[in-house]
Write an enzyme that holds these catalytic residues in place. Structure first.
Site, PDB file in Angstrom:
ATOM      1  N   GLU A  94       0.834  -1.193   0.000  1.00 26.73           N
ATOM      2  CA  GLU A  94       0.000   0.000   0.000  1.00 26.73           C
ATOM      3  C   GLU A  94       0.873   1.249   0.000  1.00 26.73           C
ATOM      4  O   GLU A  94       1.938   1.282   0.612  1.00 26.73           O
ATOM      5  CB  GLU A  94      -0.919   0.006   1.219  1.00 26.73           C
ATOM      6  CG  GLU A  94      -1.996  -1.058   1.093  1.00 26.73           C
ATOM      7  CD  GLU A  94      -2.969  -1.077   2.261  1.00 26.73           C
ATOM      8  OE1 GLU A  94      -4.117  -1.452   2.029  1.00 26.73           O
ATOM      9  OE2 GLU A  94      -2.594  -0.720   3.387  1.00 26.73           O
ATOM     10  N   CYS A 107       3.530   8.535   1.311  1.00 23.27           N
ATOM     11  CA  CYS A 107       4.086   7.566   2.268  1.00 23.27           C
ATOM     12  C   CYS A 107       4.338   6.258   1.529  1.00 23.27           C
ATOM     13  O   CYS A 107       3.418   5.638   1.009  1.00 23.27           O
ATOM     14  CB  CYS A 107       3.086   7.390   3.411  1.00 23.27           C
ATOM     15  SG  CYS A 107       3.610   6.171   4.621  1.00 23.27           S
ATOM     16  N   CYS A 114       6.916  -7.241   7.134  1.00 18.50           N
ATOM     17  CA  CYS A 114       8.057  -6.742   7.897  1.00 18.50           C
ATOM     18  C   CYS A 114       8.464  -7.814   8.890  1.00 18.50           C
ATOM     19  O   CYS A 114       7.610  -8.491   9.472  1.00 18.50           O
ATOM     20  CB  CYS A 114       7.689  -5.458   8.647  1.00 18.50           C
ATOM     21  SG  CYS A 114       9.081  -4.746   9.553  1.00 18.50           S
ATOM     22  N   CYS A 118       7.026  -5.535  15.610  1.00 19.19           N
ATOM     23  CA  CYS A 118       6.623  -4.602  16.665  1.00 19.19           C
ATOM     24  C   CYS A 118       5.170  -4.894  17.058  1.00 19.19           C
ATOM     25  O   CYS A 118       4.328  -5.118  16.194  1.00 19.19           O
ATOM     26  CB  CYS A 118       6.770  -3.162  16.193  1.00 19.19           C
ATOM     27  SG  CYS A 118       8.437  -2.789  15.651  1.00 19.19           S
ATOM     28  N   CYS A 121       2.027  -2.817  15.693  1.00 19.62           N
ATOM     29  CA  CYS A 121       1.977  -2.507  14.257  1.00 19.62           C
ATOM     30  C   CYS A 121       1.285  -3.609  13.471  1.00 19.62           C
ATOM     31  O   CYS A 121       1.644  -4.777  13.572  1.00 19.62           O
ATOM     32  CB  CYS A 121       3.407  -2.309  13.736  1.00 19.62           C
ATOM     33  SG  CYS A 121       3.487  -2.001  11.971  1.00 19.62           S
ATOM     34  N   CYS A 346      -1.035   5.342   9.975  1.00 18.46           N
ATOM     35  CA  CYS A 346       0.194   4.660  10.361  1.00 18.46           C
ATOM     36  C   CYS A 346      -0.108   3.332  11.020  1.00 18.46           C
ATOM     37  O   CYS A 346      -0.959   3.245  11.892  1.00 18.46           O
ATOM     38  CB  CYS A 346       0.949   5.460  11.418  1.00 18.46           C
ATOM     39  SG  CYS A 346       1.510   6.999  10.855  1.00 18.46           S
TER      40      CYS A 346
HETATM   41  N1  SAH Z   1       9.599   0.393   9.844  1.00 16.44           N
HETATM   42  C1  SAH Z   1       9.766   1.796   9.976  1.00 16.44           C
HETATM   43  C2  SAH Z   1       8.872   2.595   9.058  1.00 16.44           C
HETATM   44  C3  SAH Z   1       7.442   2.156   8.892  1.00 16.44           C
HETATM   45  S1  SAH Z   1       6.397   2.277  10.296  1.00 16.44           S
HETATM   46  C4  SAH Z   1       9.594   2.219  11.415  1.00 16.44           C
HETATM   47  O1  SAH Z   1       9.195   1.396  12.222  1.00 16.44           O
HETATM   48  O2  SAH Z   1       9.908   3.366  11.719  1.00 16.44           O
HETATM   49  C5  SAH Z   1       5.909   3.986  10.291  1.00 16.44           C
HETATM   50  C6  SAH Z   1       5.474   4.511  11.649  1.00 16.44           C
HETATM   51  O3  SAH Z   1       4.177   4.027  12.023  1.00 16.44           O
HETATM   52  C7  SAH Z   1       6.412   4.088  12.770  1.00 16.44           C
HETATM   53  O4  SAH Z   1       6.748   5.158  13.607  1.00 16.44           O
HETATM   54  C8  SAH Z   1       5.569   3.078  13.503  1.00 16.44           C
HETATM   55  O5  SAH Z   1       6.026   2.914  14.786  1.00 16.44           O
HETATM   56  C9  SAH Z   1       4.195   3.673  13.391  1.00 16.44           C
HETATM   57  N2  SAH Z   1       3.117   2.755  13.732  1.00 16.44           N
HETATM   58  C10 SAH Z   1       3.136   1.408  13.691  1.00 16.44           C
HETATM   59  N3  SAH Z   1       1.949   0.901  14.114  1.00 16.44           N
HETATM   60  C11 SAH Z   1       1.163   1.947  14.426  1.00 16.44           C
HETATM   61  C12 SAH Z   1      -0.190   2.077  14.908  1.00 16.44           C
HETATM   62  N4  SAH Z   1      -0.948   1.012  15.125  1.00 16.44           N
HETATM   63  N5  SAH Z   1      -0.678   3.309  15.109  1.00 16.44           N
HETATM   64  C13 SAH Z   1       0.082   4.401  14.832  1.00 16.44           C
HETATM   65  N6  SAH Z   1       1.351   4.344  14.381  1.00 16.44           N
HETATM   66  C14 SAH Z   1       1.894   3.137  14.179  1.00 16.44           C
HETATM   67 FE1  SF4 Z   2       8.103  -3.098  10.894  1.00 18.63          FE
HETATM   68 FE2  SF4 Z   2       5.871  -1.976  11.794  1.00 18.63          FE
HETATM   69 FE3  SF4 Z   2       7.976  -2.261  13.411  1.00 18.63          FE
HETATM   70 FE4  SF4 Z   2       8.087  -0.467  11.409  1.00 18.63          FE
HETATM   71  S1  SF4 Z   2       6.712  -0.415  13.181  1.00 18.63           S
HETATM   72  S2  SF4 Z   2       9.674  -1.959  12.004  1.00 18.63           S
HETATM   73  S3  SF4 Z   2       6.872  -1.558   9.850  1.00 18.63           S
HETATM   74  S4  SF4 Z   2       6.782  -3.937  12.500  1.00 18.63           S
END
Ligand code: SAH
Ligand code: SF4
Length: 355
Positions: A94, A107, A114, A118, A121, A346
């Site tokens: 996406e 974006c 991934c 995390c 996420c 995000c």
């Molecule tokens: N992998 C990279 C970039 C993609 S994630 C990273 O982790 O930075 C982009 C942003 O979205 C990151 O700051 C991540 O922590 C945030 N993010 C992930 N899950 C989210 C959620 N459920 N609500 C809001 N932001 C989220």
């Molecule tokens: Fe991967 Fe989501 Fe963690 Fe970014 S926030 S490193 S996209 S698992």
């Protein structure tokens, strides 16, 4: 029969020049072709009207010039625009466009899925399928620009698509070489020409790669911090057990030591009763003061998804938290969640669905 044609989008300028010179063409042809591709955004070799018919035919025999397929497209109430794109092997990602009053950020994703896992996420619940190629990273921006008819690349600052954030699906520093190549194409002045200062790469903190990518591309750094100490960060982000907060802050120091005007953006997800107390805000302030980091914060309201274990912080908690950071001298806008009604916010991106 397998095609041995090469995808032309994603070749570096040097690679394109080398291939053309092997074909017996002059160097300036590479520049002309580059401009057709990335300045004018043409999608067909026949539109390259300053090249001879013969050369155009040769190019068609050597190269593929394709956009990813748009499988679905949605525009939310707040005009956030999301595309579900499919590449030639059927994998999908996406891409999101987030408009502001007089500009907007695209974006971009760097991986299908991934591997970082995390806990907050949605993308992290998918496993990693594969890295995107440089061409697949660049072409996400090109699809967005097609949609807004913003070819040729605008030369003034009044452009609709003005910024790029590498904050879509995937961890960019796990796909370093392709990301470097893509960023250098996106910022090239003869083509797409998004200034390096208007491109921000966000990482969960793969420490050994951070400075290398920034030096080779000149883009800005954002770190997904999300916690004031390792105890909490370990529970949210498994990668923290490999690269602790201290190691991340040392990498930020190194980045800033080369140029006093460099700021780091820290993304901080506001999770109810996990990382959002006043004490935790103070802990964060002391940590950054200790390391003397010049930083801006982005407090991100948590976007819930089905099955997620967290709740968003209350409005009051976010306000008090922001207050402490601001009083300590850190700029701290609270990011408004955009495109939530179409799951474009995000951490909500997934490649399997678009609902
Ligand atoms: N992998 C990279 C970039 C993609 S994630 C990273 O982790 O930075 C982009 C942003 O979205 C990151 O700051 C991540 O922590 C945030 N993010 C992930 N899950 C989210 C959620 N459920 N609500 C809001 N932001 C989220
Ligand atoms: Fe991967 Fe989501 Fe963690 Fe970014 S926030 S490193 S996209 S698992």
């Amino acid at each position: 029969m397998m095609s041995d044609k090469i995808e032309i989008i994603g070749l570096s300028k040097k690679e394109l020049e080398d291939i053309l010179s092997q074909m017996g063409e002059k160097k300036f042809r590479a520049k002309q072709i580059w401009q057709w591709l990335y300045f004018r955004g043409v999608q067909n070799f026949d539109e390259m009207t300053n090249l001879s018919k013969d050369l155009r035919a040769t190019l068609k025999n050597h190269f593929i010039l394709n956009r990813p397929k748009i499988i679905a497209e949605q525009i939310s109430k707040d005009k956030t625009h999301k595309w579900l794109l499919e590449f030639s092997d059927g994998e999908r990602v996406e891409t999101v466009y987030i408009p502001e009053a007089d500009r907007g950020a695209v974006c971009i994703s760097t991986q299908v899925g991934c591997a970082m896992g995390c806990k907050f996420c949605h993308t992290g619940t998918q496993t990693l399928t594969r890295n995107l190629t440089a061409g697949e990273i660049v072409s996400q921006f090109m699809v967005a620009r097609d949609s807004y008819h913003e070819w040729p690349s605008p030369t003034d600052e009044t452009r609709y698509l003005s910024n790029i954030v590498i904050m879509g699906m995937g961890e960019p520093l796990q796909n370093k070489e392709n990301v470097i190549k893509a960023l250098n194409i996106l910022s090239d002045g003869d083509g797409i020409a998004i200034s390096r200062r208007r491109i921000t790469m966000s990482t969960c903190g793969i420490v050994p790669e951070i400075n290398d990518v920034l030096e080779k591309t000149g883009v800005r750094l954002a770190i997904s911090l999300h916690a004031p100490n390792n105890t909490i960060r370990n529970t949210l982000m498994p990668i923290n057990k490999v690269y602790s907060i201290e190691k991340i802050l040392e990498a930020c120091q190194k980045y800033q030591s080369k140029d006093g005007s460099r700021y780091v953006t820290f993304e901080y997800l506001m999770l109810d009763k996990i990382n959002d107390s006043v004490q935790q805000a103070q802990e964060l302030v002391s940590l950054l003061k200790k390391y003397k980091i010049r930083a801006t914060f982005n407090l991100i309201p948590f976007n819930p998804w089905e099955g997620s274990a967290f709740k968003p912080s209350t409005h009051e908690a976010i306000k008090s938290f922001a207050n402490i950071l601001q009083k300590a001298g850190f700029a701290c806008p609270v990011r408004v969640a955009r495109g939530q009604d179409i799951s474009a916010a995000c951490g909500q991106l997934k490649s399997k669905t678009i609902s």
